[in-house]
Motif scaffolding. Structure first.
Motif, PDB file in Angstrom:
ATOM      1  N   GLY A  18      42.493  30.321  46.349  1.00 47.71           N
ATOM      2  CA  GLY A  18      42.900  31.602  45.809  1.00 47.71           C
ATOM      3  C   GLY A  18      41.893  32.091  44.783  1.00 47.71           C
ATOM      4  O   GLY A  18      41.318  31.293  44.038  1.00 47.71           O
ATOM      5  N   TYR A  19      41.675  33.398  44.755  1.00 49.50           N
ATOM      6  CA  TYR A  19      40.715  34.008  43.829  1.00 49.50           C
ATOM      7  C   TYR A  19      41.368  35.167  43.086  1.00 49.50           C
ATOM      8  O   TYR A  19      42.312  35.800  43.583  1.00 49.50           O
ATOM      9  N   HIS A  20      40.829  35.467  41.915  1.00 51.00           N
ATOM     10  CA  HIS A  20      41.183  36.692  41.200  1.00 51.00           C
ATOM     11  C   HIS A  20      39.910  37.298  40.636  1.00 51.00           C
ATOM     12  O   HIS A  20      38.874  36.640  40.573  1.00 51.00           O
ATOM     13  N   TRP A  21      39.972  38.557  40.241  1.00 49.78           N
ATOM     14  CA  TRP A  21      38.768  39.253  39.796  1.00 49.78           C
ATOM     15  C   TRP A  21      39.156  40.368  38.830  1.00 49.78           C
ATOM     16  O   TRP A  21      40.327  40.760  38.717  1.00 49.78           O
ATOM     17  N   ASP A  22      38.158  40.894  38.146  1.00 51.95           N
ATOM     18  CA  ASP A  22      38.365  42.005  37.224  1.00 51.95           C
ATOM     19  C   ASP A  22      38.544  43.297  38.016  1.00 51.95           C
ATOM     20  O   ASP A  22      37.884  43.509  39.042  1.00 51.95           O
ATOM     21  N   PRO A  23      39.420  44.198  37.557  1.00 59.11           N
ATOM     22  CA  PRO A  23      39.681  45.425  38.320  1.00 59.11           C
ATOM     23  C   PRO A  23      38.497  46.365  38.416  1.00 59.11           C
ATOM     24  O   PRO A  23      38.471  47.236  39.291  1.00 59.11           O
ATOM     25  N   ASP A  24      37.505  46.216  37.527  1.00 59.88           N
ATOM     26  CA  ASP A  24      36.349  47.110  37.576  1.00 59.88           C
ATOM     27  C   ASP A  24      35.206  46.552  38.418  1.00 59.88           C
ATOM     28  O   ASP A  24      34.133  47.153  38.496  1.00 59.88           O
ATOM     29  N   SER A  25      35.414  45.402  39.077  1.00 64.96           N
ATOM     30  CA  SER A  25      34.352  44.824  39.907  1.00 64.96           C
ATOM     31  C   SER A  25      34.279  45.539  41.247  1.00 64.96           C
ATOM     32  O   SER A  25      35.262  46.114  41.732  1.00 64.96           O
ATOM     33  N   TYR A  41      31.908  37.882  42.043  1.00 62.14           N
ATOM     34  CA  TYR A  41      32.966  38.324  41.142  1.00 62.14           C
ATOM     35  C   TYR A  41      34.241  37.479  41.194  1.00 62.14           C
ATOM     36  O   TYR A  41      35.086  37.580  40.304  1.00 62.14           O
ATOM     37  N   GLY A  42      34.410  36.689  42.260  1.00 63.42           N
ATOM     38  CA  GLY A  42      35.642  35.932  42.413  1.00 63.42           C
ATOM     39  C   GLY A  42      35.751  34.786  41.413  1.00 63.42           C
ATOM     40  O   GLY A  42      34.792  34.071  41.161  1.00 63.42           O
ATOM     41  N   GLN A  43      36.938  34.627  40.839  1.00 59.72           N
ATOM     42  CA  GLN A  43      37.220  33.531  39.919  1.00 59.72           C
ATOM     43  C   GLN A  43      38.340  32.690  40.509  1.00 59.72           C
ATOM     44  O   GLN A  43      39.288  33.229  41.083  1.00 59.72           O
ATOM     45  N   HIS A  44      38.235  31.385  40.379  1.00 59.46           N
ATOM     46  CA  HIS A  44      39.305  30.520  40.851  1.00 59.46           C
ATOM     47  C   HIS A  44      39.687  29.535  39.769  1.00 59.46           C
ATOM     48  O   HIS A  44      38.847  29.097  38.980  1.00 59.46           O
ATOM     49  N   SER A  45      40.974  29.225  39.702  1.00 63.27           N
ATOM     50  CA  SER A  45      41.526  28.390  38.632  1.00 63.27           C
ATOM     51  C   SER A  45      41.101  28.990  37.291  1.00 63.27           C
ATOM     52  O   SER A  45      41.227  30.178  37.077  1.00 63.27           O
ATOM     53  N   SER A  46      40.547  28.171  36.408  1.00 61.51           N
ATOM     54  CA  SER A  46      40.091  28.670  35.111  1.00 61.51           C
ATOM     55  C   SER A  46      38.588  28.882  35.085  1.00 61.51           C
ATOM     56  O   SER A  46      38.012  29.154  34.034  1.00 61.51           O
ATOM     57  N   MET A  47      37.949  28.771  36.249  1.00 61.59           N
ATOM     58  CA  MET A  47      36.500  28.904  36.313  1.00 61.59           C
ATOM     59  C   MET A  47      36.098  30.375  36.201  1.00 61.59           C
ATOM     60  O   MET A  47      36.674  31.229  36.873  1.00 61.59           O
ATOM     61  N   PRO A  48      35.104  30.695  35.373  1.00 61.83           N
ATOM     62  CA  PRO A  48      34.629  32.075  35.299  1.00 61.83           C
ATOM     63  C   PRO A  48      33.859  32.453  36.556  1.00 61.83           C
ATOM     64  O   PRO A  48      33.376  31.583  37.281  1.00 61.83           O
ATOM     65  N   SER A  49      33.740  33.737  36.802  1.00 58.83           N
ATOM     66  CA  SER A  49      32.986  34.195  37.963  1.00 58.83           C
ATOM     67  C   SER A  49      31.493  34.041  37.711  1.00 58.83           C
ATOM     68  O   SER A  49      31.039  33.874  36.574  1.00 58.83           O
ATOM     69  N   LEU A  50      30.732  34.109  38.798  1.00 59.10           N
ATOM     70  CA  LEU A  50      29.276  34.051  38.685  1.00 59.10           C
ATOM     71  C   LEU A  50      28.766  35.177  37.796  1.00 59.10           C
ATOM     72  O   LEU A  50      27.886  34.970  36.961  1.00 59.10           O
ATOM     73  N   SER A  51      29.312  36.379  37.963  1.00 54.06           N
ATOM     74  CA  SER A  51      28.847  37.507  37.159  1.00 54.06           C
ATOM     75  C   SER A  51      29.117  37.277  35.681  1.00 54.06           C
ATOM     76  O   SER A  51      28.296  37.640  34.832  1.00 54.06           O
ATOM     77  N   HIS A  52      30.252  36.654  35.346  1.00 51.40           N
ATOM     78  CA  HIS A  52      30.551  36.346  33.941  1.00 51.40           C
ATOM     79  C   HIS A  52      29.568  35.320  33.385  1.00 51.40           C
ATOM     80  O   HIS A  52      29.100  35.440  32.242  1.00 51.40           O
TER      81      HIS A  52
END
Length: 278
Positions: free
Chosen positions: A114-121, A159-170
């Motif tokens: 599962g992934y989550h991302w920032d709404p502005d990505s 841009y995808g983040q999983h668990s508590s890991m930050p995204s590559l862009s972050h």
């Protein structure tokens, strides 16, 4: 294409006439029903929430599929999903191809997750953009869709983040001061890990962790990449420079170390590389 008041779906490419990477189907469901697939789906499967919320179950665990989140499933992976709100709108893409697994592995997306991302990505609206383009102009060759799914996967990696890991862009954004420092000081052989760690106010070990998360290599290995890139630019722009002079100008103390490092990375010696551009 199947078009109903609540479900828009396109089937694009058959497995018998496939491109190296292709979209099998893409759709938007404004009334997502509960689904159970004990045997999984035969293709790679992406599903994301547009509005509302769902509960996704796979590998004995659950993932809350709210807005700005999605799940990437491998073929044949047992799964189920259900509504958690009265209205759950979803967008999904199924894809495959001879190079699909290799592309996912190279991008670090080889697990059901599962992934989550920032709404502005850019990732947030990319799938909807593909659908809109299909509605306005049918992609009969499948080539646009093939390019789009590759672009989608690179955006998921970025841009995808999983668990508590930050995204590559972050991670890249956080490392921006160090990356700028490397670009400005690559020519100095005295640049060290401790200098960069102090700049970031982190330990040397944690700095290497950040670099591995972002680029898959340590901070020093990334500095070597910059030095080799600069060396190639220098050898093509100033062909009169000797290999020794180039090695010194890009921060190597010893020309033999430069030659060995260059050959290992590029597969040819610096002298042979120079011949390609003279």
């Amino acid at each position: 294409m199947i078009l109903t008041p609540h479900h828009l779906r396109f089937f694009l490419t058959t497995r018998e006439h496939s491109l190296p990477l292709f979209i099998e189907s893409i759709g938007f469901n404004s009334r997502q029903e509960d689904v159970s697939r004990p045997e999984g789906y035969p293709c790679f499967h992406w599903i994301q929430t547009v509005t509302g919320e769902g509960i996704f179950t796979f590998k004995g665990g659950t993932f809350c599929l709210g807005e700005q989140s999605g799940v990437l499933l491998l073929p044949g992976e047992s799964h189920a999903y259900r509504r958690a709100t009265k209205i759950w709108r979803t967008l999904y893409i199924t894809f495959d191809g001879p190079i699909a697994a290799a592309v996912l592995t190279a991008l670090g997306l080889k697990h059901t997750r599962g992934y989550h991302w920032d709404p502005d990505s850019e990732l947030h609206t990319f799938g909807e953009g593909i659908l809109h383009s299909l509605v306005s102009k049918r992609d009969l060759s499948g080539l646009d869709a093939s390019a789009n799914i590759y672009r989608f996967l690179t955006l998921l990696r970025k841009y995808g983040q999983h668990s508590s890991m930050p995204s590559l862009s972050h991670n890249v954004e956080r490392l921006a001061p160090v990356l700028a420092f490397m670009e400005q000081n690559y020519a100095s052989p005295d640049v060290g890990l401790s200098d960069m760690a102090v700049m970031m106010n982190v330990s040397a070990r944690h700095l290497n962790t950040l670099f591995k998360q972002a680029f898959g290599v340590t901070s020093y290995a990334y500095l070597i990449v910059i030095r080799l890139r600069k060396a190639k630019e220098m050898m093509t722009e100033y062909p009169h420079l000797t290999v020794k002079e180039v090695s010194e100008r890009v921060g190597f103390r010893d020309v033999s170390h430069f030659v060995a490092t260059f050959r290992r990375a590029e597969g040819i010696t610096p002298e042979k590389f120079k011949l390609l551009y003279t």
